[in-house]
Design a protein around this motif. Structure first.
Motif, mmCIF file in Angstrom:
data_model
loop_
_atom_site.group_PDB
_atom_site.id
_atom_site.type_symbol
_atom_site.label_atom_id
_atom_site.label_comp_id
_atom_site.label_asym_id
_atom_site.label_seq_id
_atom_site.Cartn_x
_atom_site.Cartn_y
_atom_site.Cartn_z
ATOM 1 N N SER A 146 0.833 -1.214 0.000
ATOM 2 C CA SER A 146 0.000 0.000 0.000
ATOM 3 C C SER A 146 0.860 1.254 0.000
ATOM 4 C CB SER A 146 -0.937 -0.006 1.215
ATOM 5 O OG SER A 146 -1.824 -1.100 1.157
ATOM 6 N N PHE A 147 1.935 1.236 0.780
ATOM 7 C CA PHE A 147 2.866 2.366 0.791
ATOM 8 C C PHE A 147 3.474 2.569 -0.593
ATOM 9 C CE2 PHE A 147 7.398 3.498 0.997
ATOM 10 C CZ PHE A 147 7.287 4.807 1.442
ATOM 11 N N ALA A 148 3.969 1.494 -1.210
ATOM 12 C CA ALA A 148 4.619 1.596 -2.516
ATOM 13 C C ALA A 148 3.657 2.119 -3.575
ATOM 14 C CB ALA A 148 5.189 0.244 -2.927
ATOM 15 N N THR A 149 2.437 1.607 -3.574
ATOM 16 C CA THR A 149 1.442 2.024 -4.566
ATOM 17 C C THR A 149 1.120 3.501 -4.423
ATOM 18 O OG1 THR A 149 0.477 -0.192 -4.645
ATOM 19 C CG2 THR A 149 -0.904 1.630 -5.387
ATOM 20 N N SER A 150 0.898 3.939 -3.194
ATOM 21 C CA SER A 150 0.555 5.333 -2.948
ATOM 22 C C SER A 150 1.715 6.269 -3.235
ATOM 23 C CB SER A 150 0.089 5.492 -1.495
ATOM 24 O OG SER A 150 -0.329 6.802 -1.237
ATOM 25 N N ALA A 151 2.945 5.810 -2.978
ATOM 26 C CA ALA A 151 4.132 6.639 -3.200
ATOM 27 C C ALA A 151 4.587 6.656 -4.654
ATOM 28 C CB ALA A 151 5.277 6.141 -2.317
ATOM 29 N N GLY A 152 4.042 5.767 -5.485
ATOM 30 C CA GLY A 152 4.464 5.684 -6.883
ATOM 31 C C GLY A 152 5.815 5.022 -7.055
ATOM 32 N N LEU A 153 6.071 4.023 -6.234
ATOM 33 C CA LEU A 153 7.353 3.326 -6.241
ATOM 34 C C LEU A 153 7.211 1.910 -6.788
ATOM 35 C CD1 LEU A 153 8.482 4.193 -2.611
ATOM 36 C CD2 LEU A 153 9.164 5.386 -4.707
ATOM 37 N N THR A 154 8.270 1.415 -7.414
ATOM 38 C CA THR A 154 8.410 -0.006 -7.668
ATOM 39 C C THR A 154 9.285 -0.574 -6.552
ATOM 40 O OG1 THR A 154 8.226 0.249 -10.059
ATOM 41 C CG2 THR A 154 9.251 -1.771 -9.251
ATOM 42 N N VAL A 155 8.764 -1.590 -5.864
ATOM 43 C CA VAL A 155 9.437 -2.119 -4.681
ATOM 44 C C VAL A 155 9.437 -3.643 -4.730
ATOM 45 C CG1 VAL A 155 9.234 -2.392 -2.175
ATOM 46 C CG2 VAL A 155 8.931 -0.153 -3.192
ATOM 47 N N HIS A 156 10.589 -4.224 -4.485
ATOM 48 C CA HIS A 156 10.708 -5.670 -4.303
ATOM 49 C C HIS A 156 11.346 -5.904 -2.938
ATOM 50 C CE1 HIS A 156 9.981 -7.077 -8.548
ATOM 51 N NE2 HIS A 156 10.137 -5.767 -8.719
ATOM 52 N N VAL A 157 10.645 -6.625 -2.079
ATOM 53 C CA VAL A 157 11.155 -6.923 -0.741
ATOM 54 C C VAL A 157 11.044 -8.421 -0.505
ATOM 55 C CG1 VAL A 157 10.963 -6.475 1.730
ATOM 56 C CG2 VAL A 157 10.422 -4.658 0.101
ATOM 57 N N ASP A 158 12.161 -9.047 -0.184
ATOM 58 C CA ASP A 158 12.198 -10.489 0.058
ATOM 59 C C ASP A 158 12.955 -10.782 1.344
ATOM 60 O OD1 ASP A 158 11.243 -11.849 -2.652
ATOM 61 O OD2 ASP A 158 12.536 -10.164 -3.189
ATOM 62 N N VAL A 159 12.374 -11.633 2.178
ATOM 63 C CA VAL A 159 13.119 -12.181 3.306
ATOM 64 C C VAL A 159 13.836 -13.433 2.806
ATOM 65 C CG1 VAL A 159 13.007 -13.167 5.614
ATOM 66 C CG2 VAL A 159 11.527 -11.251 5.010
ATOM 67 N N LEU A 160 15.144 -13.422 2.874
ATOM 68 C CA LEU A 160 15.945 -14.502 2.303
ATOM 69 C C LEU A 160 16.084 -15.685 3.243
ATOM 70 C CD1 LEU A 160 18.733 -12.313 0.683
ATOM 71 C CD2 LEU A 160 16.593 -13.120 -0.332
ATOM 72 N N ARG A 161 16.074 -15.405 4.548
ATOM 73 C CA ARG A 161 16.152 -16.479 5.532
ATOM 74 C C ARG A 161 15.706 -15.947 6.881
ATOM 75 N NH1 ARG A 161 21.679 -15.399 4.545
ATOM 76 N NH2 ARG A 161 21.649 -17.080 3.020
ATOM 77 N N GLY A 162 15.442 -16.863 7.794
ATOM 78 C CA GLY A 162 15.071 -16.466 9.150
ATOM 79 C C GLY A 162 14.000 -17.374 9.711
ATOM 80 N N ASN A 163 14.074 -17.617 11.018
ATOM 81 C CA ASN A 163 13.128 -18.507 11.687
ATOM 82 C C ASN A 163 12.079 -17.762 12.499
ATOM 83 O OD1 ASN A 163 14.640 -20.800 10.796
ATOM 84 N ND2 ASN A 163 16.101 -20.426 12.467
ATOM 85 N N ASN A 164 12.411 -16.565 12.957
ATOM 86 C CA ASN A 164 11.550 -15.809 13.842
ATOM 87 C C ASN A 164 10.787 -14.756 13.041
ATOM 88 O OD1 ASN A 164 11.026 -13.340 15.605
ATOM 89 N ND2 ASN A 164 11.567 -14.858 17.159
ATOM 90 N N ASP A 165 9.449 -14.796 13.077
ATOM 91 C CA ASP A 165 8.654 -13.890 12.248
ATOM 92 C C ASP A 165 8.836 -12.423 12.632
ATOM 93 O OD1 ASP A 165 7.698 -15.818 10.573
ATOM 94 O OD2 ASP A 165 5.656 -15.844 11.365
#
Length: 202
Positions: A146-165
């Motif tokens: 929602s932030f990216a859409t409203s700001a007019g940004l292209t955003v890719h966010v990936d969690v690559l690893r991790g056990n704790n949410d």
């Protein structure tokens, strides 16, 4: 020529939420952060985003939390995106592209940002819990989208690893923050538009 102050004030009121936002970008000397959405973990994520983006940020939201967290989470993200877009102004004299990795203990996240004027978000956090605190895990990627859409940004966010949410989510917001800071950092002349089209607003 004096550099424009990159600030914005947003007021957004509906039958579901009443939101006030004050945002200042590039705050390296006297950063101030005050976030109160009524959802503790959401406040924590916005605080991390502001801290590592080097923003001064105030968010005040009164939302219909007697229903659930959806409207408050979504609407504050929309309003924050509007504030970011307004504060940044027409994209010129910036790098445009930014990326970052951010670890939090065992978790590692990557964020890539394009101040493109074309809203798009791909967010893969791989969260498994139903909630973290009082924030539904399904809303955490939706906040970024929602932030990216409203700001007019292209955003890719990936969690690559991790056990704790908690760690996975927080490292994602920290990576996004550093990538945003990178993308809007100065590059070239103040009037140079980083696009072969000559514009990032059309």
């Amino acid at each position: 020529m004096a550099q424009r102050t990159k600030t914005a004030s947003i007021s957004r009121k509906t039958n579901e939420t009443d939101i006030q936002i004050e945002l200042a970008l590039d705050q390296y000397a006297a950063q101030s952060i005050n976030v109160d959405t009524g959802i503790g973990f959401l406040d924590h994520m916005y605080h991390a985003l502001a801290k590592h983006s080097r923003w001064s940020l105030t968010i005040k939201c009164v939302g219909d939390l007697h229903i659930d967290d959806h409207h408050t989470a979504e609407d504050t993200a929309i309003a924050l995106g509007q504030a970011f877009k307004t504060a940044l102004g027409p994209p010129a004299g910036i790098k445009r592209f930014g990326y970052a990795y951010a670890p939090l203990d065992e978790a590692l996240s990557r964020a890539v940002v394009d101040v493109s004027g074309r809203p798009y978000a791909v967010v893969d956090l791989g969260l498994k819990r139903e909630k973290i605190g009082q924030l539904s895990c399904e809303m955490i990627p939706h906040v970024i989208e929602s932030f990216a859409t409203s700001a007019g940004l292209t955003v890719h966010v990936d969690v690559l690893r991790g056990n704790n949410d908690h760690h996975r989510a927080e490292s994602a917001f920290k990576a996004l923050a550093v990538a945003l800071r990178d993308a809007i950092s100065p590059s070239g002349s103040p009037t140079d538009v980083p696009s072969t089209k000559g514009t990032l607003t059309a």
